[in-house]
Design a protein around this motif. Structure first.
Motif, PDB file in Angstrom:
ATOM      1  N   ALA A   1       0.825  -1.218   0.000  1.00  0.00           N
ATOM      2  CA  ALA A   1       0.000   0.000   0.000  1.00  0.00           C
ATOM      3  C   ALA A   1       0.853   1.260   0.000  1.00  0.00           C
ATOM      4  O   ALA A   1       0.415   2.310  -0.485  1.00  0.00           O
ATOM      5  N   LYS A   2       2.069   1.165   0.508  1.00  0.00           N
ATOM      6  CA  LYS A   2       2.942   2.335   0.624  1.00  0.00           C
ATOM      7  C   LYS A   2       3.807   2.530  -0.612  1.00  0.00           C
ATOM      8  O   LYS A   2       4.055   3.668  -1.036  1.00  0.00           O
ATOM      9  N   TYR A   3       4.268   1.446  -1.209  1.00  0.00           N
ATOM     10  CA  TYR A   3       5.275   1.561  -2.263  1.00  0.00           C
ATOM     11  C   TYR A   3       4.770   1.238  -3.671  1.00  0.00           C
ATOM     12  O   TYR A   3       5.405   1.633  -4.639  1.00  0.00           O
ATOM     13  N   PHE A   4       3.673   0.510  -3.806  1.00  0.00           N
ATOM     14  CA  PHE A   4       3.209   0.109  -5.140  1.00  0.00           C
ATOM     15  C   PHE A   4       2.107   1.039  -5.630  1.00  0.00           C
ATOM     16  O   PHE A   4       1.378   1.638  -4.833  1.00  0.00           O
ATOM     17  N   THR A   5       1.979   1.123  -6.940  1.00  0.00           N
ATOM     18  CA  THR A   5       0.880   1.889  -7.519  1.00  0.00           C
ATOM     19  C   THR A   5      -0.405   1.058  -7.451  1.00  0.00           C
ATOM     20  O   THR A   5      -0.375  -0.157  -7.231  1.00  0.00           O
ATOM     21  N   ALA A   6      -1.526   1.750  -7.670  1.00  0.00           N
ATOM     22  CA  ALA A   6      -2.814   1.049  -7.654  1.00  0.00           C
ATOM     23  C   ALA A   6      -2.858  -0.040  -8.725  1.00  0.00           C
ATOM     24  O   ALA A   6      -3.352  -1.145  -8.494  1.00  0.00           O
ATOM     25  N   GLN A   7      -2.315   0.262  -9.917  1.00  0.00           N
ATOM     26  CA  GLN A   7      -2.317  -0.726 -10.995  1.00  0.00           C
ATOM     27  C   GLN A   7      -1.444  -1.921 -10.638  1.00  0.00           C
ATOM     28  O   GLN A   7      -1.781  -3.073 -10.964  1.00  0.00           O
ATOM     29  N   ASP A   8      -0.316  -1.678  -9.957  1.00  0.00           N
ATOM     30  CA  ASP A   8       0.540  -2.782  -9.510  1.00  0.00           C
ATOM     31  C   ASP A   8      -0.221  -3.699  -8.565  1.00  0.00           C
ATOM     32  O   ASP A   8      -0.141  -4.932  -8.680  1.00  0.00           O
ATOM     33  N   ARG A   9      -0.945  -3.093  -7.621  1.00  0.00           N
ATOM     34  CA  ARG A   9      -1.671  -3.909  -6.638  1.00  0.00           C
ATOM     35  C   ARG A   9      -2.801  -4.691  -7.294  1.00  0.00           C
ATOM     36  O   ARG A   9      -3.039  -5.865  -6.951  1.00  0.00           O
ATOM     37  N   ILE A  10      -3.514  -4.061  -8.235  1.00  0.00           N
ATOM     38  CA  ILE A  10      -4.598  -4.754  -8.923  1.00  0.00           C
ATOM     39  C   ILE A  10      -4.052  -5.933  -9.721  1.00  0.00           C
ATOM     40  O   ILE A  10      -4.579  -7.049  -9.673  1.00  0.00           O
ATOM     41  N   SER A  11      -2.968  -5.698 -10.459  1.00  0.00           N
ATOM     42  CA  SER A  11      -2.366  -6.772 -11.262  1.00  0.00           C
ATOM     43  C   SER A  11      -1.878  -7.905 -10.383  1.00  0.00           C
ATOM     44  O   SER A  11      -2.077  -9.085 -10.700  1.00  0.00           O
ATOM     45  N   GLU A  12      -1.240  -7.558  -9.260  1.00  0.00           N
ATOM     46  CA  GLU A  12      -0.702  -8.605  -8.389  1.00  0.00           C
ATOM     47  C   GLU A  12      -1.814  -9.442  -7.775  1.00  0.00           C
ATOM     48  O   GLU A  12      -1.702 -10.664  -7.686  1.00  0.00           O
TER      49      GLU A  12
END
Length: 567
Positions: A250-261
């Motif tokens: 939540a601190k270091y990744f973008t929203a798109q990174d989190r959704i993809s992961e």
């Protein structure tokens, strides 16, 4: 070609079973075990034998990482005593007891070899339990404990298995086993934290969800391989790296990174988990054929497997009873300290701040007190009672680690084929007996999850809290665009209104009926559907370039995803 065909059939079977499992109201892993067992006896299905190192080194790391990265670290911390008790103490007790029983019954089996098998059958697999529990509304604390237990007990069981195998050759002592265990755990935790720290920082600088996902798939093996090389617990290292990554995302990744992961790891976890349960059933016929050639016999081995399963169930029930009693005592003592905590908090609020350094210390101390107060609220709201303890005691199914670890026993181990069949019997019996009856236990104990209205009210409170801070940032007189110019007042008002609408929308969902914000969401979704139809027409006619069409598609997808999440 045969392997490719079997892989396709396996994927299709897994998807079909998962699709119809919900309609049958049965957990998919239970059905997959039975399907694999039935397929193994068909004449045109070849014997399936997977090398244990493929499971332990190839399947287990990504499977554990995919689970760990989605486990909230705060839940893991709050349930640390229950998780450590079930995943370490219970594993050791169960292993030693099973080892003593089997070495007593089988004259050629040493105590060390018996403990090795005990380590094989001790770790639980929470996949079936949590899939059943979530569907039936099991309290979130029970789900967290089961998931945490299944993450850590794999590591403790495999370390104990390695030490017990070494003891069969007479190369270690009791103190050597304890020292090896402590070394394996400490080094694994250190490696997991280092790997998590480095990979999170690297991924946060890539700026491309595809590249981030590629690194994500490598992280479990980056954590596992060095830990195993230095004789630490590779699986524990993977778990620690996953917990760290999930907490820092939540601190270091973008929203798109989190959704993809989330999407990629949910897909990976689905295939690996269900594939292993299907594999369990497929391997049984080959194991039975091996036992038929030995003196002990199939039915004797199955009988020992049933005895082992019953012993494990009884030991778990007793242990969970003691654990629940201890946790309830700790909860009473913790709640008794609440008045003292409130006094300290009141004094802290009254304490003046002389400079920036003292203000920083006061803020840190305030956060610590707030965390302790939140922990007390959690204990009061989700205390683990005897009903929850009954569900926890009955949710001790065995699975992937038991099957893989059993086949990693040395080839010269006495009764090796029989021990593998015993492990298979334990896994299948616990999956079918406990997994099949767990819904009934949940209904009889009447444990229930969080009330939906209460959850919505809690969400509304959180949204209001974070939105208040966000709106306050708009009042900063130094607020400027990236070019250094002040923002237009109309734009500021528009952003402020959008935040307030979100607060009102979250509060509205706690009431019955369809309010104006829900009507807006539904109406906006109708408009998006019409816009998507227009986009498809434009694509069919070729009026615009493919690049422009793809960008418009992504724009609609983002808004549709946001609306679906709001709903």
């Amino acid at each position: 070609m045969d392997f490719a065909f079997l892989a396709v059939v396996a994927v299709v079977t897994i998807v079909a079973v998962a699709r119809f499992a919900n309609k049958l109201r049965v957990a998919a892993p239970l059905i997959l075990v039975l399907v694999g067992l039935a397929l193994s006896y068909l004449p045109f299905v070849p014997d399936v034998e997977v090398k244990p190192e493929w499971i332990l080194a190839g399947v287990l790391p990504p499977l554990l990482y995919s689970a760990a990265v989605n486990v909230p670290l705060v839940d893991f911390r709050r349930n640390l005593k229950a998780i450590s008790g079930l995943s370490v103490v219970l594993v050791v007790v169960s292993s030693v007891l099973i080892g003593w029983i089997l070495s007593t019954i089988l004259p050629d089996l040493s105590l060390a070899a018996g403990i090795a098998l005990g380590a094989v059958v001790s770790p639980t697999d929470a996949v079936a339990a949590t899939s059943i529990g979530k569907r039936l509304g099991m309290p979130s604390r029970l789900v967290s404990v089961l998931e945490g237990e299944s993450l850590v007990n794999d590591a403790s069981a495999l370390v104990l298995l390695r030490s017990a195998i070494a003891a069969t050759a007479g190369t270690v002592s009791l103190w050597g086993v304890l020292g090896d265990f402590a070394y394996a755990v400490a080094l694994a935790i250190a490696i997991g934290i280092v790997v998590g720290f480095i990979t999170v920082r690297i991924r946060s600088r890539l700026g491309d969800p595809v590249l981030t996902t590629v690194i994500s798939f490598a992280v479990p093996f980056i954590a596992y391989l060095p830990a195993e090389h230095f004789h630490a617990s590779g699986v524990l290292s993977v778990v620690v790296a996953g917990l760290y990554t999930g907490h820092q995302s939540a601190k270091y990744f973008t929203a798109q990174d989190r959704i993809s992961e989330r999407i990629n790891w949910r897909t990976t976890q689905f295939l690996l988990e269900n594939g292993v349960f299907l594999l369990m059933g497929l391997e049984l016929e080959a194991i039975v054929s091996q036992v038929e050639q030995d003196d002990l016999g199939i039915w004797s081995s199955i009988g020992l497997g049933l005895l082992t399963a019953i012993t494990l169930i009884v030991v778990r029930i007793v242990f969970v009873g003691v654990l629940v009693w201890s946790l309830r005592r700790d909860e009473r003592e913790a709640l008794a300290r609440r008045p003292r905590l409130e006094q300290v908090s009141a004094r802290l609020e009254e304490h003046p701040t002389e400079n920036a350094r003292s203000a920083k210390r006061k803020a840190a101390f305030s956060r610590s007190i707030a965390r302790r107060s939140a922990d007390l609220d959690f204990l009061q709201r989700e205390g683990l009672g005897w009903r929850g303890g009954a569900v926890l005691a009955w949710a001790g199914m065995r699975g992937v680690v038991t099957i893989a670890a059993a086949q990693s026993l040395p080839l010269d181990t006495p009764y090796r084929a029989e021990l593998v069949l015993i492990a298979f019997t334990v896994a299948i019996v616990t999956l079918l007996l406990q997994g099949g009856s767990l819904p009934l236990v949940i209904r009889l104990t009447r444990v229930g999850g969080t009330d939906e209205q209460a959850a919505m009210a809690e969400l509304a409170g959180l949204v209001e809290e974070i939105s208040t801070v966000g709106v306050a940032a708009l009042d900063d007189p130094q607020l400027r665009t990236d070019g250094g110019e002040p923002f237009d007042s109309a734009v500021v008002d528009r952003v402020r209104t959008s935040s307030l609408i979100r607060v009102e929308s979250a509060a509205e969902r706690t009431d019955a009926g369809v309010g104006p914000h829900e009507q807006f969401r539904q109406l906006r979704r109708r408009v998006l559907d019409a816009e998507r139809d227009a986009l498809l027409d434009a694509r069919a006619t070729g009026s615009y370039s493919s690049e422009v069409l793809a960008k418009a598609q992504r724009m609609l997808d983002v808004e549709e995803s946001r609306l679906d999440g709001a709903g």
